[in-house]
Each structure stands twice: as structure tokens, then as C-alpha cells.
Design a protein around this motif. Structure first.
Motif, short mmCIF file in Angstrom:
data_model
loop_
_atom_site.label_atom_id
_atom_site.label_comp_id
_atom_site.label_asym_id
_atom_site.label_seq_id
_atom_site.Cartn_x
_atom_site.Cartn_y
_atom_site.Cartn_z
N THR A 1 -3.27 -5.49 15.27
CA THR A 1 -2.21 -4.92 16.10
C THR A 1 -2.27 -3.40 16.16
OG1 THR A 1 -0.65 -4.85 14.25
CG2 THR A 1 -0.63 -6.84 15.62
N GLY A 2 -3.10 -2.79 15.33
CA GLY A 2 -3.27 -1.34 15.34
C GLY A 2 -2.09 -0.58 14.77
N LYS A 3 -1.31 -1.21 13.90
CA LYS A 3 -0.12 -0.55 13.35
C LYS A 3 -0.44 0.46 12.26
CE LYS A 3 3.22 -4.03 14.57
NZ LYS A 3 4.28 -4.91 14.14
N LEU A 4 -1.57 0.34 11.64
CA LEU A 4 -2.03 1.31 10.64
C LEU A 4 -3.44 1.72 10.99
CD1 LEU A 4 -0.95 -0.35 7.26
CD2 LEU A 4 0.11 1.60 8.35
N THR A 5 -3.86 2.88 10.49
CA THR A 5 -5.23 3.30 10.76
C THR A 5 -6.19 2.40 10.02
OG1 THR A 5 -5.37 4.85 8.91
CG2 THR A 5 -4.50 5.71 11.00
N LYS A 6 -7.34 2.23 10.60
CA LYS A 6 -8.34 1.35 9.99
C LYS A 6 -8.74 1.86 8.61
CE LYS A 6 -12.45 -1.21 10.97
NZ LYS A 6 -13.22 -1.82 12.01
N ASN B 1 -3.77 -8.52 9.72
CA ASN B 1 -2.97 -8.65 10.93
C ASN B 1 -2.64 -7.27 11.51
OD1 ASN B 1 -1.43 -10.01 12.94
ND2 ASN B 1 0.41 -9.51 11.79
N LYS B 2 -2.35 -6.33 10.63
CA LYS B 2 -2.04 -4.97 11.10
C LYS B 2 -3.27 -4.31 11.70
CE LYS B 2 2.01 -4.11 8.34
NZ LYS B 2 2.72 -3.23 7.43
N THR B 3 -4.46 -4.70 11.27
CA THR B 3 -5.68 -4.19 11.88
C THR B 3 -5.73 -4.65 13.33
OG1 THR B 3 -6.89 -4.28 9.79
CG2 THR B 3 -8.20 -4.21 11.77
#
Length: 77
Positions: free
Chosen positions: A41-46, A37-39
Motif C-alpha cells: 500500500t506504500g504506507k511506509l518507505t521500503k 501489506n504496508k509495502t
């Protein structure tokens, strides 16, 4: 992100004191969902997400191979 090893994931799980309510494997699967999910939304680097997903896959494979209790004992030291 502070989790860099499989051992860190197990220690994080133990630190949450969730052993009586959720299994380690369920915890790992849930963590994978959160990271995916964070991928989106871009909340963490890939790169960080991919490293974490790899660690969780290693953890799940080890649970499948030797069992949850053995993994807990191995990494909780």
C-alpha cells in the motif's frame, strides 16, 4: 517508526500485555504480514519496512535458537 532494535520489538510486545493470548513468535509473524501489506500500500518507505523485516527475522531466529522465554528475559530488562 519507533522500533529500531529487536529489544524494541520485545518491549513493544510486553507493553501490549499479550503474553497470555499470543506467543512472541506469533506476534513477530503477524508483524511481518502487516509490514508486507504496508509495502503493497506504500504506507511506509521500503527502507523502513526492510529494516523492520530484518529485525523480525533476527528475533524469530533467536526464538528458534534459545527459546521464547529466554528471549523475553534477555530483552525485557
Amino acid at each position: 517508526m519507533g522500533i529500531r532494535t529487536v529489544s524494541d520489538y520485545v518491549k513493544f510486545y510486553v507493553g501490549l500485555n499479550m503474553q497470555d493470548s499470543i506467543s512472541l513468535s506469533s506476534f513477530a509473524y503477524n508483524e511481518k504480514l502487516v509490514l508486507k501489506n504496508k509495502t503493497a500500500t506504500g504506507k511506509l518507505t521500503k527502507e523502513l519496512i526492510m529494516q523492520s523485516l530484518t529485525l523480525l527475522d533476527e528475533l524469530l531466529n533467536e526464538i528458534q535458537s534459545i527459546g521464547e522465554q529466554a528471549v523475553m528475559e534477555k530483552y525485557s530488562k
